[in-house]
Design an enzyme around this catalytic site. Structure first.
Site, PDB file in Angstrom:
ATOM      1  N   LYS A   1     -78.024  27.037  -8.285  1.00  0.00           N
ATOM      2  CA  LYS A   1     -79.472  27.047  -8.540  1.00  0.00           C
ATOM      3  C   LYS A   1     -80.107  28.369  -8.134  1.00  0.00           C
ATOM      4  O   LYS A   1     -81.052  28.825  -8.767  1.00  0.00           O
ATOM      5  CB  LYS A   1     -80.155  25.895  -7.795  1.00  0.00           C
ATOM      6  CG  LYS A   1     -79.960  24.551  -8.458  1.00  0.00           C
ATOM      7  CD  LYS A   1     -81.046  23.584  -8.016  1.00  0.00           C
ATOM      8  CE  LYS A   1     -80.829  22.204  -8.601  1.00  0.00           C
ATOM      9  NZ  LYS A   1     -81.824  21.239  -8.112  1.00  0.00           N
TER      10      LYS A   1
ATOM     11  N   LYS B   1     -81.227  19.130 -17.007  1.00  0.00           N
ATOM     12  CA  LYS B   1     -82.647  19.249 -17.352  1.00  0.00           C
ATOM     13  C   LYS B   1     -83.033  20.694 -17.595  1.00  0.00           C
ATOM     14  O   LYS B   1     -83.999  20.974 -18.280  1.00  0.00           O
ATOM     15  CB  LYS B   1     -83.510  18.739 -16.182  1.00  0.00           C
ATOM     16  CG  LYS B   1     -83.446  17.265 -15.944  1.00  0.00           C
ATOM     17  CD  LYS B   1     -84.068  16.916 -14.593  1.00  0.00           C
ATOM     18  CE  LYS B   1     -84.022  15.419 -14.343  1.00  0.00           C
ATOM     19  NZ  LYS B   1     -84.378  15.067 -12.964  1.00  0.00           N
TER      20      LYS B   1
ATOM     21  N   LYS C   1     -72.338  21.075 -17.549  1.00  0.00           N
ATOM     22  CA  LYS C   1     -72.983  19.796 -17.260  1.00  0.00           C
ATOM     23  C   LYS C   1     -74.247  19.621 -18.103  1.00  0.00           C
ATOM     24  O   LYS C   1     -74.988  20.581 -18.305  1.00  0.00           O
ATOM     25  CB  LYS C   1     -73.344  19.815 -15.767  1.00  0.00           C
ATOM     26  CG  LYS C   1     -73.653  18.504 -15.152  1.00  0.00           C
ATOM     27  CD  LYS C   1     -73.909  18.669 -13.656  1.00  0.00           C
ATOM     28  CE  LYS C   1     -75.224  19.378 -13.389  1.00  0.00           C
ATOM     29  NZ  LYS C   1     -75.632  19.372 -11.984  1.00  0.00           N
TER      30      LYS C   1
HETATM   31  P1  AMP Z   1     -81.358  14.928 -10.594  1.00  0.00           P
HETATM   32  O1  AMP Z   1     -82.016  14.897 -11.892  1.00  0.00           O
HETATM   33  O2  AMP Z   1     -80.690  16.221 -10.286  1.00  0.00           O
HETATM   34  O3  AMP Z   1     -82.238  14.434  -9.480  1.00  0.00           O
HETATM   35  O4  AMP Z   1     -80.175  13.876 -10.693  1.00  0.00           O
HETATM   36  C1  AMP Z   1     -80.377  12.484 -10.565  1.00  0.00           C
HETATM   37  C2  AMP Z   1     -79.054  11.757 -10.622  1.00  0.00           C
HETATM   38  O5  AMP Z   1     -78.426  11.960 -11.888  1.00  0.00           O
HETATM   39  C3  AMP Z   1     -78.042  12.229  -9.567  1.00  0.00           C
HETATM   40  O6  AMP Z   1     -77.331  11.111  -9.071  1.00  0.00           O
HETATM   41  C4  AMP Z   1     -77.129  13.133 -10.353  1.00  0.00           C
HETATM   42  O7  AMP Z   1     -75.833  13.200  -9.806  1.00  0.00           O
HETATM   43  C5  AMP Z   1     -77.110  12.448 -11.703  1.00  0.00           C
HETATM   44  N1  AMP Z   1     -76.788  13.392 -12.785  1.00  0.00           N
HETATM   45  C6  AMP Z   1     -77.505  14.496 -13.133  1.00  0.00           C
HETATM   46  N2  AMP Z   1     -76.927  15.137 -14.179  1.00  0.00           N
HETATM   47  C7  AMP Z   1     -75.817  14.414 -14.485  1.00  0.00           C
HETATM   48  C8  AMP Z   1     -74.786  14.545 -15.472  1.00  0.00           C
HETATM   49  N3  AMP Z   1     -74.799  15.538 -16.356  1.00  0.00           N
HETATM   50  N4  AMP Z   1     -73.810  13.604 -15.503  1.00  0.00           N
HETATM   51  C9  AMP Z   1     -73.792  12.578 -14.620  1.00  0.00           C
HETATM   52  N5  AMP Z   1     -74.731  12.393 -13.667  1.00  0.00           N
HETATM   53  C10 AMP Z   1     -75.733  13.299 -13.592  1.00  0.00           C
END
Ligand code: AMP
Ligand code: TRP
Length: 349
Positions: free
Chosen positions: A120, A215, A212
């Site tokens: 990041k 967002k 990956k």
């Molecule tokens: P975040 O949006 O970073 O707060 O992520 C929220 C949840 O979604 C966390 O448990 C992440 O590990 C999961 N997550 C985010 N991106 C992915 C992805 N590409 N594949 C699987 N899980 C994800």
């Protein structure tokens, strides 16, 4: 051994999602679907982590919108806000307080190993916020404030969970005598277990099977958003990168084919089955056929979630009520834990 330690604590699930823009299929399959399943077996605390969000600048009006959006996604996916706790992090000040104590427990050497910070912060590390660097310590505070034993997350959070366990362990070691003296022992904090299972723990970009789904990818074609309508979703899957070979009949045949592996994993997760079962049905098929079936399945599973999110977006007062009530119930758990931490550390109160 770790299971023994978890076993001395009442089972509780905690997880968090950042309110930073569009929720996508990775968030849904990697995390939210599991949140919904776990509420059948565990008391759960699900947190919209707005304090984590501002580790990177967020427009204030957008942040408020995103907090409501993530909450709406939780509810639309099927989390029951009456039986479980749903709230936004900044409403429970003990998160910040415990994070400070943990900043004094965690070592610089541990933080320096965190790969998410490196990704990041990018090349311009001098310009990253101090909050972004301390992010995993706040995450440890989120989890341990509720003495949570199980944490459903995507694969990318595994290292942060390991750090959480290291912090819990070091707190217990540093204050061992004091914890015993105050009668909080033998252990103050559990060592929480990550729950990372199933065919979609790491959903990849539709444009590049080695990256990956995220967002922050500038291309919206790289991800399926929960709010995408049928046409958008169909177009994104049609354009999704693949290779020229038909699908293999066995899972082994997916190795070295990251895009194929990703689409098969997505199908399996949406259908609630395994990659092997999907290949049993589609082995030998062309991608055009498989993508058409995947589109139908995705619309069937995600359509109702998106529609319910839209309906809830029109009722912000309801969402705000859910968050306020969730925060009240979260405080009931968080307050005595933080008070005990203050006594352990030796603060006068
Ligand atoms: P975040 O949006 O970073 O707060 O992520 C929220 C949840 O979604 C966390 O448990 C992440 O590990 C999961 N997550 C985010 N991106 C992915 C992805 N590409 N594949 C699987 N899980 C994800
Ligand atoms: N760091 C997590 C992510 O980016 C979000 C998060 C914050 C979290 N606090 C948490 C996840 C506590 C699980 C438990 O996805």
């Amino acid at each position: 051994m770790t299971d023994d330690i978890a076993a001395t604590f009442e089972p509780r699930v905690f997880s968090g999602v950042q309110p930073t823009g569009n929720l996508h299929l990775g968030n849904y399959l990697g995390a939210i679907v599991k949140f919904v399943a776990l509420q059948e077996t565990h008391p759960c605390v699900y947190c919209v982590v707005d304090m984590h969000a501002i580790t990177v600048f967020q427009d204030p009006a957008e942040l408020q919108k995103s907090i409501r959006e993530v909450t709406a996604a939780f509810l639309a996916a099927g989390i029951d806000p009456k039986t479980q706790i749903v709230f936004n992090q900044s409403r429970v000040h003990q998160h910040a307080e415990l994070a400070w104590v943990f900043n004094c427990i965690a070592r610089l050497g541990w933080m320096n190993r965190m790969t998410q910070f490196k990704e990041k912060a990018g090349k311009d590390r001098e310009n990253a916020s101090l909050g972004l660097y301390a992010y995993p310590s706040l995450m440890a505070a989120d989890i341990l404030l509720y003495k949570a034993t199980h944490v459903p997350v995507g694969e990318d959070q595994k290292q942060h969970l390991e750090l959480t366990r290291d912090i819990a362990q070091k707190f217990d070691n540093d204050y061992r005598d004091r914890i015993a003296e105050l009668g909080f022992g033998p252990r103050f904090f559990p060592l929480p277990e990550p729950i990372i299972q199933g065919p979609a723990t790491r959903v990849m970009s539709l444009r590049d099977g080695t990256k990956k789904m995220s967002k922050s990818d500038p291309s919206d074609l790289s991800r399926i958003n929960l709010a995408d309508d049928r046409d958008t979703l169909a177009q994104k899957l049609r354009k999704a990168k693949t290779d020229p070979e038909p699908l293999p009949s066995e899972v082994e045949g997916l190795s070295g084919r990251p895009e194929a592996e990703n689409l098969v994993g997505i199908y399996a997760a949406l259908a609630g089955t395994s990659a092997a079962a999907v290949l049993g049905e589609y082995g030998g098929s062309q991608f055009s056929t498989f993508k058409a079936s995947l589109t139908d399945l995705a619309v069937e599973k995600l359509g109702p979630v998106g529609a319910e999110m839209k309906r809830l977006a029109a009722d912000p007062a309801y969402i705000d009520g859910v968050l306020a009530s969730g925060a009240e119930r979260a405080r009931v758990i968080a307050e005595p834990v933080m008070t005990a931490v203050k006594d352990v550390v030796g603060f006068l109160r």
